[in-house]
Motif scaffolding. Structure first.
Motif, PDB file in Angstrom:
ATOM      1  N   ASN A  86       1.035  -1.346  -0.059  1.00 35.54           N
ATOM      2  CA  ASN A  86       0.099  -0.067  -0.009  1.00 35.54           C
ATOM      3  C   ASN A  86       0.780   1.307   0.126  1.00 35.54           C
ATOM      4  O   ASN A  86       1.918   1.222   0.719  1.00 35.54           O
ATOM      5  CB  ASN A  86      -0.936  -0.089   1.264  1.00 35.54           C
ATOM      6  N   ILE A  87       0.319   2.107  -0.520  1.00 34.12           N
ATOM      7  CA  ILE A  87       1.245   3.379  -0.799  1.00 34.12           C
ATOM      8  C   ILE A  87       0.139   4.654  -0.393  1.00 34.12           C
ATOM      9  O   ILE A  87      -1.166   4.487  -0.897  1.00 34.12           O
ATOM     10  CB  ILE A  87       1.782   3.851  -2.271  1.00 34.12           C
ATOM     11  N   ALA A  88       0.586   5.815   0.077  1.00 31.31           N
ATOM     12  CA  ALA A  88      -0.211   7.029   0.258  1.00 31.31           C
ATOM     13  C   ALA A  88       0.839   7.901   0.509  1.00 31.31           C
ATOM     14  O   ALA A  88       1.737   7.830   1.219  1.00 31.31           O
ATOM     15  CB  ALA A  88      -1.039   6.871   1.447  1.00 31.31           C
ATOM     16  N   LEU A 135      -4.474   7.054  10.273  1.00 23.84           N
ATOM     17  CA  LEU A 135      -3.024   7.266   9.724  1.00 23.84           C
ATOM     18  C   LEU A 135      -2.243   6.352  10.568  1.00 23.84           C
ATOM     19  O   LEU A 135      -1.240   5.835   9.843  1.00 23.84           O
ATOM     20  CB  LEU A 135      -2.787   8.668   9.881  1.00 23.84           C
ATOM     21  N   LEU A 136      -2.347   6.283  11.882  1.00 24.27           N
ATOM     22  CA  LEU A 136      -1.733   5.347  12.594  1.00 24.27           C
ATOM     23  C   LEU A 136      -1.853   4.024  12.144  1.00 24.27           C
ATOM     24  O   LEU A 136      -0.765   3.132  11.900  1.00 24.27           O
ATOM     25  CB  LEU A 136      -2.218   5.436  14.020  1.00 24.27           C
ATOM     26  N   ALA A 137      -2.971   3.394  11.780  1.00 24.03           N
ATOM     27  CA  ALA A 137      -3.226   1.932  11.427  1.00 24.03           C
ATOM     28  C   ALA A 137      -2.610   1.724  10.139  1.00 24.03           C
ATOM     29  O   ALA A 137      -1.716   0.909   9.982  1.00 24.03           O
ATOM     30  CB  ALA A 137      -4.586   1.765  11.541  1.00 24.03           C
ATOM     31  N   HIS A 138      -2.630   2.901   9.254  1.00 23.79           N
ATOM     32  CA  HIS A 138      -2.027   2.831   7.986  1.00 23.79           C
ATOM     33  C   HIS A 138      -0.408   2.607   8.059  1.00 23.79           C
ATOM     34  O   HIS A 138       0.081   2.101   7.375  1.00 23.79           O
ATOM     35  CB  HIS A 138      -2.545   4.119   7.107  1.00 23.79           C
ATOM     36  N   TRP A 139      -0.074   3.799   8.680  1.00 25.75           N
ATOM     37  CA  TRP A 139       1.255   3.611   9.047  1.00 25.75           C
ATOM     38  C   TRP A 139       1.969   2.418   9.740  1.00 25.75           C
ATOM     39  O   TRP A 139       3.144   1.928   9.481  1.00 25.75           O
ATOM     40  CB  TRP A 139       1.815   4.624  10.067  1.00 25.75           C
ATOM     41  N   GLN A 140       1.259   1.607  10.340  1.00 26.26           N
ATOM     42  CA  GLN A 140       1.586   0.493  11.321  1.00 26.26           C
ATOM     43  C   GLN A 140       1.333  -0.834  10.066  1.00 26.26           C
ATOM     44  O   GLN A 140       1.627  -2.069  10.727  1.00 26.26           O
ATOM     45  CB  GLN A 140       1.023   0.190  12.465  1.00 26.26           C
ATOM     46  N   ASP A 141       0.697  -0.567   9.021  1.00 28.27           N
ATOM     47  CA  ASP A 141       0.155  -1.767   8.170  1.00 28.27           C
ATOM     48  C   ASP A 141       1.478  -2.646   7.802  1.00 28.27           C
ATOM     49  O   ASP A 141       2.488  -2.070   7.347  1.00 28.27           O
ATOM     50  CB  ASP A 141      -0.456  -1.164   7.002  1.00 28.27           C
ATOM     51  N   LEU A 152       4.986   2.346   0.892  1.00 30.21           N
ATOM     52  CA  LEU A 152       5.388   3.601   1.106  1.00 30.21           C
ATOM     53  C   LEU A 152       4.432   4.593   1.762  1.00 30.21           C
ATOM     54  O   LEU A 152       3.134   4.623   1.014  1.00 30.21           O
ATOM     55  CB  LEU A 152       5.914   4.269  -0.201  1.00 30.21           C
ATOM     56  N   SER A 153       4.526   5.592   2.701  1.00 32.41           N
ATOM     57  CA  SER A 153       3.811   6.617   3.088  1.00 32.41           C
ATOM     58  C   SER A 153       4.831   7.585   3.576  1.00 32.41           C
ATOM     59  O   SER A 153       6.077   7.528   3.837  1.00 32.41           O
ATOM     60  CB  SER A 153       2.954   5.960   4.218  1.00 32.41           C
ATOM     61  N   GLN A 154       4.129   8.581   4.093  1.00 32.23           N
ATOM     62  CA  GLN A 154       4.894   9.954   4.772  1.00 32.23           C
ATOM     63  C   GLN A 154       4.086   9.967   5.928  1.00 32.23           C
ATOM     64  O   GLN A 154       2.974  10.350   6.266  1.00 32.23           O
ATOM     65  CB  GLN A 154       4.739  11.015   3.646  1.00 32.23           C
ATOM     66  N   THR A 155       4.825  10.348   7.087  1.00 34.52           N
ATOM     67  CA  THR A 155       4.356  10.465   8.354  1.00 34.52           C
ATOM     68  C   THR A 155       5.198  11.692   8.820  1.00 34.52           C
ATOM     69  O   THR A 155       5.706  12.394   8.162  1.00 34.52           O
ATOM     70  CB  THR A 155       4.518   9.295   9.270  1.00 34.52           C
ATOM     71  N   CYS A 156       4.859  12.194  10.128  1.00 30.23           N
ATOM     72  CA  CYS A 156       5.289  13.372  10.889  1.00 30.23           C
ATOM     73  C   CYS A 156       6.536  12.696  11.889  1.00 30.23           C
ATOM     74  O   CYS A 156       6.579  11.374  12.041  1.00 30.23           O
ATOM     75  CB  CYS A 156       4.130  13.596  11.980  1.00 30.23           C
ATOM     76  N   GLY A 157       7.541  13.427  12.063  1.00 27.55           N
ATOM     77  CA  GLY A 157       8.764  13.015  12.581  1.00 27.55           C
ATOM     78  C   GLY A 157       8.295  12.642  14.121  1.00 27.55           C
ATOM     79  O   GLY A 157       9.061  11.738  14.779  1.00 27.55           O
ATOM     80  N   TYR A 158       7.300  13.140  14.882  1.00 31.17           N
ATOM     81  CA  TYR A 158       7.081  12.902  16.110  1.00 31.17           C
ATOM     82  C   TYR A 158       6.297  11.665  16.384  1.00 31.17           C
ATOM     83  O   TYR A 158       7.103  10.864  17.026  1.00 31.17           O
ATOM     84  CB  TYR A 158       6.252  13.972  16.956  1.00 31.17           C
ATOM     85  N   PRO A 159       5.578  11.334  15.591  1.00 31.57           N
ATOM     86  CA  PRO A 159       4.844   9.844  15.480  1.00 31.57           C
ATOM     87  C   PRO A 159       6.023   8.753  15.354  1.00 31.57           C
ATOM     88  O   PRO A 159       6.031   7.814  15.972  1.00 31.57           O
ATOM     89  CB  PRO A 159       3.837   9.824  14.591  1.00 31.57           C
ATOM     90  N   LEU A 160       6.978   9.093  14.384  1.00 34.68           N
ATOM     91  CA  LEU A 160       8.105   8.404  14.036  1.00 34.68           C
ATOM     92  C   LEU A 160       8.910   7.786  15.099  1.00 34.68           C
ATOM     93  O   LEU A 160       8.968   6.876  15.513  1.00 34.68           O
ATOM     94  CB  LEU A 160       8.707   8.941  13.059  1.00 34.68           C
ATOM     95  N   VAL A 161       9.400   8.957  16.008  1.00 36.73           N
ATOM     96  CA  VAL A 161      10.251   8.545  16.925  1.00 36.73           C
ATOM     97  C   VAL A 161       9.385   7.933  18.230  1.00 36.73           C
ATOM     98  O   VAL A 161      10.208   7.462  19.336  1.00 36.73           O
ATOM     99  CB  VAL A 161      11.220   9.645  17.424  1.00 36.73           C
ATOM    100  N   ILE A 188       8.402   6.424   4.696  1.00 36.88           N
ATOM    101  CA  ILE A 188       8.640   5.247   5.626  1.00 36.88           C
ATOM    102  C   ILE A 188       7.926   3.953   4.979  1.00 36.88           C
ATOM    103  O   ILE A 188       7.242   4.110   3.959  1.00 36.88           O
ATOM    104  CB  ILE A 188       7.895   5.127   6.988  1.00 36.88           C
ATOM    105  N   THR A 189       8.616   2.923   5.341  1.00 39.72           N
ATOM    106  CA  THR A 189       8.096   1.600   4.775  1.00 39.72           C
ATOM    107  C   THR A 189       7.854   0.480   5.708  1.00 39.72           C
ATOM    108  O   THR A 189       8.468   0.648   6.847  1.00 39.72           O
ATOM    109  CB  THR A 189       9.111   1.187   3.355  1.00 39.72           C
ATOM    110  N   SER A 190       7.338  -0.525   5.424  1.00 38.04           N
ATOM    111  CA  SER A 190       7.123  -1.701   6.662  1.00 38.04           C
ATOM    112  C   SER A 190       8.668  -2.343   6.854  1.00 38.04           C
ATOM    113  O   SER A 190       9.499  -2.219   6.234  1.00 38.04           O
ATOM    114  CB  SER A 190       6.446  -2.632   5.898  1.00 38.04           C
ATOM    115  N   ARG A 191       8.535  -2.721   8.109  1.00 42.37           N
ATOM    116  CA  ARG A 191       9.798  -3.412   8.702  1.00 42.37           C
ATOM    117  C   ARG A 191      10.209  -4.544   7.757  1.00 42.37           C
ATOM    118  O   ARG A 191      11.183  -5.077   7.844  1.00 42.37           O
ATOM    119  CB  ARG A 191       9.728  -3.918  10.122  1.00 42.37           C
TER     120      ARG A 191
END
Length: 244
Positions: free
Chosen positions: A4-6, A39-45, A50-59, A191-194
């Motif tokens: 998935n991409i967004a 968005l959080l569920a999407h980023w954790q998919d 590929l997706s774009q997130t914010c720096g604070y949720p990343l860390v 970002i991308t999945s682990r």
């Protein structure tokens, strides 16, 4: 590779954002374009390509994802792969400094936003008593509206968002002025999945580098380049937000 991409973070002009996603799909034909609400569920998919997130949720929340890199933006306030927030008030207050707003009301999009909350908090040296209260607006666009209508007096807005709104939705800035800016911070991470392989990660970086050089795709989104990055580059966000 399927996945998935967004590009949810700077989706001011949906046509331009979708053109960016379609350029990536041309290189990864099995990828599925999404416009996620959660968005959080999407980023954790686990299937995230590929997706774009914010720096604070990343860390703080996305400890398992891999950092692909970040775009360079040409918006005022950006420098290379870094960006900052711009502090916005009503035109009637444009002669004031931020210190004049002690005891007033701030509008912030979200407690986990680097640009809308933590950048402002860092600017104020973590003085959580500075504002009388905070209106949690849900988005930068809504923060601007709350300042316009007098519900809040000040907001910190991502400089790329502000530039895109200036270009595509100038009414969103009607009656507002910029009085200061925050310090630079690393640009919003892609970002991308682990589970994404090293080979696919390298292919993503090459594709994003090529797309960022395609002016027809990049210029409407104020993209001026791409750099690969690692998670370590974003450690400064966690350090700054802790006041260390």
């Amino acid at each position: 590779m399927a996945g998935n991409i967004a590009f949810p973070m700077y989706d001011v002009n949906r046509i331009a954002t979708d053109a960016l996603a379609k350029a990536l799909q041309q290189r990864f034909p099995d990828a599925q374009l999404q416009h996620p609400a959660d968005l959080l569920a999407h980023w954790q998919d686990e299937n995230l390509l590929l997706s774009q997130t914010c720096g604070y949720p990343l860390v703080t929340l996305l400890t398992d994802v891999q950092v692909v890199g970040h775009f360079h933006y040409t918006a005022p306030g950006c420098e290379g792969g870094h960006y900052r927030s711009l502090i916005v008030v009503r035109d009637a207050d444009k002669h004031k400094t931020v210190t004049d707003f002690r005891g007033h009301i701030a509008a912030c999009n979200s407690p986990d936003s680097q640009s809308g909350y933590h950048a402002l908090r860092n600017y104020l040296n973590h003085d959580d008593t500075f504002f009388r209260s905070i209106v949690w607006s849900g988005s930068h666009r809504q923060s601007l509206k709350t300042v316009q209508n007098g519900t809040a007096d000040l907001a910190a807005i991502d400089c790329v968002t502000l530039a895109l709104l200036t270009r595509y939705e100038p009414q969103a800035l009607s009656g507002l002025s910029i009085i200061d800016e925050t310090t630079l911070t690393p640009g919003l991470p892609l970002i991308t999945s682990r589970h994404t392989s090293a080979q696919t990660l390298a292919a993503l970086r090459q594709a994003l580098r090529e797309i960022a050089e395609d002016k027809k795709i990049a210029e409407p989104l104020l993209i001026g380049g791409f750099s690969p990055a690692s998670r370590r580059e974003y450690d400064v966000i966690l350090t700054a937000s802790s006041g260390a």
